[in-house]
Design a protein around this motif. Structure first.
Motif, short mmCIF file in Angstrom:
data_model
loop_
_atom_site.label_atom_id
_atom_site.label_comp_id
_atom_site.label_asym_id
_atom_site.label_seq_id
_atom_site.Cartn_x
_atom_site.Cartn_y
_atom_site.Cartn_z
N HIS A 85 0.80 -1.22 0.00
CA HIS A 85 0.00 0.00 0.00
C HIS A 85 0.84 1.27 0.00
O HIS A 85 0.35 2.34 0.37
CB HIS A 85 -0.96 -0.01 1.19
N THR A 86 2.08 1.19 -0.42
CA THR A 86 2.95 2.37 -0.40
C THR A 86 2.46 3.45 -1.35
O THR A 86 2.78 4.62 -1.16
CB THR A 86 4.40 1.98 -0.75
N HIS A 87 1.65 3.09 -2.35
CA HIS A 87 1.11 4.09 -3.28
C HIS A 87 0.18 5.08 -2.59
O HIS A 87 -0.12 6.14 -3.13
CB HIS A 87 0.37 3.39 -4.43
N ARG A 88 -0.26 4.78 -1.38
CA ARG A 88 -1.14 5.67 -0.63
C ARG A 88 -0.38 6.82 0.05
O ARG A 88 -0.98 7.72 0.60
CB ARG A 88 -1.93 4.89 0.43
N VAL A 89 0.96 6.75 0.02
CA VAL A 89 1.78 7.76 0.69
C VAL A 89 2.32 8.75 -0.34
O VAL A 89 2.95 8.36 -1.31
CB VAL A 89 2.94 7.09 1.45
N LEU A 90 2.05 10.03 -0.10
CA LEU A 90 2.57 11.10 -0.96
C LEU A 90 4.04 11.40 -0.66
O LEU A 90 4.83 11.63 -1.56
CB LEU A 90 1.78 12.38 -0.77
N ALA A 91 4.36 11.44 0.63
CA ALA A 91 5.70 11.85 1.05
C ALA A 91 5.88 11.53 2.53
O ALA A 91 4.90 11.23 3.23
CB ALA A 91 5.91 13.34 0.80
N ALA A 92 7.14 11.60 2.98
CA ALA A 92 7.42 11.34 4.40
C ALA A 92 8.51 12.28 4.91
O ALA A 92 9.50 12.52 4.22
CB ALA A 92 7.87 9.89 4.59
N LEU A 93 8.29 12.79 6.10
CA LEU A 93 9.28 13.57 6.83
C LEU A 93 9.83 12.65 7.91
O LEU A 93 9.06 12.14 8.75
CB LEU A 93 8.64 14.81 7.46
N LEU A 94 11.12 12.39 7.88
CA LEU A 94 11.77 11.46 8.81
C LEU A 94 12.69 12.26 9.74
O LEU A 94 13.72 12.76 9.31
CB LEU A 94 12.58 10.42 8.01
N VAL A 95 12.31 12.37 10.99
CA VAL A 95 13.02 13.23 11.93
C VAL A 95 13.72 12.39 13.00
O VAL A 95 13.08 11.62 13.71
CB VAL A 95 12.05 14.24 12.60
N GLY A 162 10.70 16.77 22.62
CA GLY A 162 10.19 17.75 23.57
C GLY A 162 11.28 18.44 24.38
O GLY A 162 11.12 19.58 24.80
N ASP A 163 12.39 17.75 24.60
CA ASP A 163 13.50 18.33 25.36
C ASP A 163 14.34 19.32 24.54
O ASP A 163 15.21 19.99 25.08
CB ASP A 163 14.43 17.23 25.88
N SER A 164 14.08 19.40 23.25
CA SER A 164 14.87 20.25 22.35
C SER A 164 14.43 21.70 22.35
O SER A 164 15.08 22.54 21.74
CB SER A 164 14.83 19.69 20.93
N GLY A 165 13.30 22.01 23.01
CA GLY A 165 12.83 23.39 23.11
C GLY A 165 12.35 23.98 21.79
O GLY A 165 12.46 25.18 21.56
N LEU A 166 11.78 23.15 20.94
CA LEU A 166 11.35 23.62 19.61
C LEU A 166 9.98 24.31 19.61
O LEU A 166 9.64 24.97 18.64
CB LEU A 166 11.31 22.44 18.64
N GLY A 167 9.21 24.12 20.67
CA GLY A 167 7.86 24.70 20.69
C GLY A 167 7.03 24.13 19.55
O GLY A 167 7.00 22.91 19.34
N ASP A 168 6.39 25.02 18.79
CA ASP A 168 5.55 24.58 17.67
C ASP A 168 6.37 24.21 16.44
O ASP A 168 5.82 23.71 15.47
CB ASP A 168 4.56 25.69 17.29
N TRP A 169 7.65 24.45 16.46
CA TRP A 169 8.62 24.12 15.42
C TRP A 169 8.12 24.52 14.02
O TRP A 169 7.96 23.69 13.13
CB TRP A 169 9.00 22.65 15.48
N PRO A 170 7.92 25.82 13.80
CA PRO A 170 7.45 26.27 12.48
C PRO A 170 8.45 25.97 11.36
O PRO A 170 8.04 25.73 10.22
CB PRO A 170 7.24 27.77 12.65
N GLU A 171 9.75 25.94 11.68
CA GLU A 171 10.75 25.62 10.65
C GLU A 171 10.56 24.19 10.15
O GLU A 171 10.69 23.93 8.95
CB GLU A 171 12.17 25.78 11.21
N GLY A 172 10.24 23.28 11.04
CA GLY A 172 9.98 21.90 10.64
C GLY A 172 8.74 21.79 9.78
O GLY A 172 8.71 21.05 8.79
N ARG A 173 7.72 22.57 10.13
CA ARG A 173 6.47 22.55 9.35
C ARG A 173 6.73 23.10 7.95
O ARG A 173 6.19 22.60 6.96
CB ARG A 173 5.38 23.35 10.06
N GLN A 174 7.56 24.14 7.85
CA GLN A 174 7.90 24.70 6.54
C GLN A 174 8.63 23.67 5.69
O GLN A 174 8.36 23.54 4.49
CB GLN A 174 8.75 25.96 6.70
N LEU A 175 9.56 22.92 6.30
CA LEU A 175 10.26 21.86 5.56
C LEU A 175 9.27 20.80 5.08
O LEU A 175 9.35 20.34 3.94
CB LEU A 175 11.32 21.21 6.44
N LEU A 176 8.34 20.44 5.92
CA LEU A 176 7.31 19.46 5.55
C LEU A 176 6.49 19.97 4.36
O LEU A 176 6.29 19.24 3.38
CB LEU A 176 6.40 19.17 6.74
#
Length: 187
Positions: A85-95, A162-176
């Protein structure tokens, strides 16, 4: 895009789930991302986690974007190598993929060895911290190379949790969103 083609954003937490200060939990609250719940967060069994991801993907016909943290990255690689079922995935963010083959990994993660190293069949990007206690940079870059995805070092952020102090991590969302937009536009 209409509702039938609007992607679902699926959160794939790592071992022990993601707590309230984790960026994944914050994205769930802020953006409505859907957490894939596992039956056992303490003693994670690779096959069970893979089956659960298949169940969640098959429960909704919309395409999915996988947002994985830590052991969730190993889940994506393992699942993609075995699922039909991999065709159901558009993309992946691996953190922050962990090195589950490291000698000092907790015994609860023994069945996540060996690391699945097949190329992913969908676009993805892997993000690494320069001081992740669960994976050295050479090992992280090696996984990204084997998975056929670009690896991006994003600074000294520990395990990017959570220990990294990223909060809402908007930079990560932009990368996504930069990862998802070209793929969604192709549909």
């Amino acid at each position: 895009m209409n509702n039938a083609t609007t992607p679902r954003f699926l959160l794939l937490p790592g071992w022990m789930d993601s707590g309230p200060t984790h960026w994944q939990s914050r994205w769930e609250a802020l953006h409505g991302d859907e957490r894939v719940q596992q039956d056992d967060w303490v003693w994670p069994r690779r096959g069970d986690w893979m089956a659960r991801l298949d169940e969640v993907l098959l429960a909704d016909p919309r395409p999915a974007v996988l947002i994985a943290h830590s052991l969730g990255c190993q889940l994506v690689a393992s699942w993609a190598a075995h699922s039909k079922h991999t065709h159901r995935v558009l993309a992946a963010l691996l953190v922050a993929p962990p090195d589950t083959e490291a000698a000092d990994m907790p015994p609860q993660l023994h069945n996540w060895r060996p690391i699945v190293r097949q190329p992913l069949p969908f676009p993805a990007v892997a993000l690494f911290s320069t001081d992740d206690p669960y994976c050295t940079l050479p090992r992280a870059n090696g996984m990204a190379d084997d998975w056929g995805v670009p690896g991006l070092e994003i600074g000294a952020l520990g395990h990017i949790n959570g220990d990294s102090g990223l909060g809402d991590w908007p930079e990560g969302r932009q990368l996504l969103m930069r990862l998802v937009e070209p793929v969604a536009d192709d549909d």
